[in-house]
Design a protein around this motif. Structure first.
Motif, PDB file in Angstrom:
ATOM      1  N   ALA A   1      19.366  -7.362   3.502  1.00 61.03           N
ATOM      2  CA  ALA A   1      18.085  -6.736   3.833  1.00 61.03           C
ATOM      3  C   ALA A   1      17.097  -6.987   2.706  1.00 61.03           C
ATOM      4  O   ALA A   1      17.470  -6.952   1.521  1.00 61.03           O
ATOM      5  CB  ALA A   1      18.264  -5.245   4.069  1.00 61.03           C
ATOM      6  N   MET A   2      15.840  -7.241   3.066  1.00 63.45           N
ATOM      7  CA  MET A   2      14.787  -7.509   2.085  1.00 63.45           C
ATOM      8  C   MET A   2      13.480  -6.874   2.564  1.00 63.45           C
ATOM      9  O   MET A   2      13.325  -6.578   3.746  1.00 63.45           O
ATOM     10  CB  MET A   2      14.575  -9.023   1.919  1.00 63.45           C
ATOM     11  N   THR A   3      12.553  -6.689   1.636  1.00 64.41           N
ATOM     12  CA  THR A   3      11.219  -6.210   1.999  1.00 64.41           C
ATOM     13  C   THR A   3      10.231  -7.368   1.981  1.00 64.41           C
ATOM     14  O   THR A   3      10.333  -8.280   1.152  1.00 64.41           O
ATOM     15  CB  THR A   3      10.721  -5.119   1.038  1.00 64.41           C
ATOM     16  N   VAL A   4       9.284  -7.340   2.916  1.00 64.86           N
ATOM     17  CA  VAL A   4       8.223  -8.347   2.964  1.00 64.86           C
ATOM     18  C   VAL A   4       6.920  -7.670   3.361  1.00 64.86           C
ATOM     19  O   VAL A   4       6.923  -6.576   3.923  1.00 64.86           O
ATOM     20  CB  VAL A   4       8.535  -9.479   3.977  1.00 64.86           C
ATOM     21  N   SER A   5       5.834  -8.339   3.071  1.00 65.23           N
ATOM     22  CA  SER A   5       4.526  -7.900   3.562  1.00 65.23           C
ATOM     23  C   SER A   5       3.845  -9.111   4.175  1.00 65.23           C
ATOM     24  O   SER A   5       3.384  -9.998   3.453  1.00 65.23           O
ATOM     25  CB  SER A   5       3.670  -7.322   2.429  1.00 65.23           C
ATOM     26  N   ALA A   6       3.831  -9.174   5.491  1.00 63.25           N
ATOM     27  CA  ALA A   6       3.188 -10.296   6.171  1.00 63.25           C
ATOM     28  C   ALA A   6       1.686 -10.276   5.938  1.00 63.25           C
ATOM     29  O   ALA A   6       1.054 -11.324   5.825  1.00 63.25           O
ATOM     30  CB  ALA A   6       3.490 -10.242   7.666  1.00 63.25           C
TER      31      ALA A   6
ATOM     32  N   GLY B   1       0.808  -1.222   0.000  1.00 62.85           N
ATOM     33  CA  GLY B   1       0.000   0.000   0.000  1.00 62.85           C
ATOM     34  C   GLY B   1       0.839   1.269   0.000  1.00 62.85           C
ATOM     35  O   GLY B   1       1.863   1.359  -0.677  1.00 62.85           O
ATOM     36  N   ASP B   2       0.430   2.235   0.809  1.00 66.12           N
ATOM     37  CA  ASP B   2       1.119   3.524   0.854  1.00 66.12           C
ATOM     38  C   ASP B   2       2.523   3.424   1.452  1.00 66.12           C
ATOM     39  O   ASP B   2       3.339   4.328   1.259  1.00 66.12           O
ATOM     40  CB  ASP B   2       0.295   4.527   1.683  1.00 66.12           C
ATOM     41  N   LEU B   3       2.795   2.364   2.178  1.00 64.02           N
ATOM     42  CA  LEU B   3       4.097   2.220   2.830  1.00 64.02           C
ATOM     43  C   LEU B   3       5.135   1.491   1.970  1.00 64.02           C
ATOM     44  O   LEU B   3       6.288   1.368   2.375  1.00 64.02           O
ATOM     45  CB  LEU B   3       3.936   1.466   4.159  1.00 64.02           C
ATOM     46  N   LYS B   4       4.728   1.059   0.786  1.00 57.83           N
ATOM     47  CA  LYS B   4       5.645   0.245  -0.025  1.00 57.83           C
ATOM     48  C   LYS B   4       6.898   1.026  -0.422  1.00 57.83           C
ATOM     49  O   LYS B   4       8.022   0.520  -0.314  1.00 57.83           O
ATOM     50  CB  LYS B   4       4.930  -0.275  -1.273  1.00 57.83           C
TER      51      LYS B   4
ATOM     52  N   GLN C   1      10.824   0.274   0.709  1.00 54.47           N
ATOM     53  CA  GLN C   1      11.932   0.058  -0.228  1.00 54.47           C
ATOM     54  C   GLN C   1      13.102   0.991   0.076  1.00 54.47           C
ATOM     55  O   GLN C   1      14.269   0.593  -0.005  1.00 54.47           O
ATOM     56  CB  GLN C   1      11.438   0.245  -1.664  1.00 54.47           C
ATOM     57  N   ARG C   2      12.794   2.230   0.457  1.00 54.21           N
ATOM     58  CA  ARG C   2      13.864   3.169   0.822  1.00 54.21           C
ATOM     59  C   ARG C   2      14.569   2.706   2.100  1.00 54.21           C
ATOM     60  O   ARG C   2      15.799   2.756   2.208  1.00 54.21           O
ATOM     61  CB  ARG C   2      13.295   4.575   1.012  1.00 54.21           C
ATOM     62  N   THR C   3      13.774   2.272   3.086  1.00 51.72           N
ATOM     63  CA  THR C   3      14.353   1.786   4.343  1.00 51.72           C
ATOM     64  C   THR C   3      15.237   0.573   4.090  1.00 51.72           C
ATOM     65  O   THR C   3      16.328   0.453   4.659  1.00 51.72           O
ATOM     66  CB  THR C   3      13.238   1.429   5.341  1.00 51.72           C
TER      67      THR C   3
END
Length: 327
Positions: free
Chosen positions: A234-239, A201-204, A208-210
């Motif tokens: 480091a990786m991004t996930v959405s639980a 959503g809005d936090l994607k 990615q920047r973090t």
């Protein structure tokens, strides 16, 4: 309680016996500690089961429970049995804990091949309960393939879980800090995998920047001998959306496979056993302070210190000298 029979039921994957054994392990009564020692010894001699131990830490509100539920359900779909040992913070006033992890993991808690056990942290520092390590051994003997150890979630000092896990995963929230924040020593140096959660959503974009910030920070840390090229990463996930979890699991398996092949996996477990031996000795020495005569002596000396008749250092030395003399 017959420890041989209890051990047999645990190895037969009796969930009720496992829950009863963990309750026994968490007890501080002297007779229960003796029974625990006997039980662990029986299981050590008769069971060769070995689970993958995954420590999971992160600040409160980062989504640890949501991640564990989504991740655990994914592992169950792969045919694996999953145990979750969750540690809840204890009240500094009442000493009580909410122990609400089973409620938050509603779907996972209903699965027959999953086992969730919340425990109070009590006064133990480092984000885990004092007997979590022994609870992990019980879950291994019960035939679970993966044991997830969820810590209290308090921040930089929460590193003890790394001394009882094969992989240490750090969960972060989007926009939780820049690259300089990521370079902080302590918990960052322990992490094998950093997962920036809520990448949806809005936090994607923020996630990615973090993730990019922390990936840059990891490159500034000194390389560890137990890491192959590219780790820690480091990786991004959405639980919530169940995105990135399979990739994260693939990375965990790749790292575990490399460590097994190079001998780092076995050497790490040996070093952890030595570490916990030292901790048990220290805890045993501290337990001597709970003896009634010692407590009374400390109260008397505490009043002397409070009234300014003796300095804290001198009073402490006097107590220690009396302990040595009574040995």
């Amino acid at each position: 309680m017959d420890m041989t029979e209890l051990a047999r039921r645990i190895m037969a994957q009796d969930r009720r016996a496992l829950a009863r054994a963990i309750t026994l392990v968490e007890s501080s009564r002297a007779d229960h500690r003796a029974q625990t020692t006997a039980l662990i010894e029986i299981l050590r001699e008769t069971s060769d089961s070995q689970a993958l131990r995954v420590g999971l830490s992160g600040t409160p509100g980062v989504g640890k429970s949501t991640f564990i539920e989504s991740f655990g359900l994914m592992l169950l779909r792969e045919g694996l049995r999953v145990a979750v040992l969750a540690v809840d913070p204890s009240s500094a006033r009442s000493g009580g804990s909410i122990l609400g992890d089973k409620t938050r993991m509603e779907h996972l808690s209903r699965e027959p091949n999953a086992f969730i056990r919340p425990s109070p942290a009590q006064s133990h520092l480092g984000g885990v309960a004092r007997r979590t390590r022994e609870a992990v051994a019980l879950c291994e003997a019960a035939g679970f393939d993966v044991v997830l150890i969820e810590t209290v979630g308090v921040g930089q000092s929460e590193t003890v879980v790394a001394e009882m896990s094969d992989l240490f995963v750090l969960l972060l929230a989007p926009a939780g800090g820049d690259e300089l924040q990521g370079v902080k020593r302590g918990i960052m140096e322990m992490a094998d995998l950093i997962l920036v959660n809520k990448a949806d959503g809005d936090l994607k974009a923020a996630a990615q920047r973090t993730c990019a910030d922390y990936a840059g920070a990891l490159r500034l840390l000194r390389k560890r001998p137990q890491d192959p090229e590219g780790f820690p990463k480091a990786m991004t996930v959405s639980a919530l959306q169940v995105e990135g979890l399979e990739t994260a699991w693939s990375e965990m398996r790749a790292l575990t496979r490399w460590r097994r092949e190079t001998g780092h996996f076995a050497s790490r477990r040996a070093a952890q056993a030595e570490y916990w031996f030292g901790q048990e000795v220290r805890q045993g020495l501290l337990a001597q302070l709970d003896q009634p005569e010692v407590r009374a002596l400390m109260q008397d000396m505490g009043r002397e210190v409070a009234q300014g008749r003796v300095t804290p250092t001198a009073a402490a030395l006097e107590i220690l000298e009396k302990l040595r003399a009574n040995r």
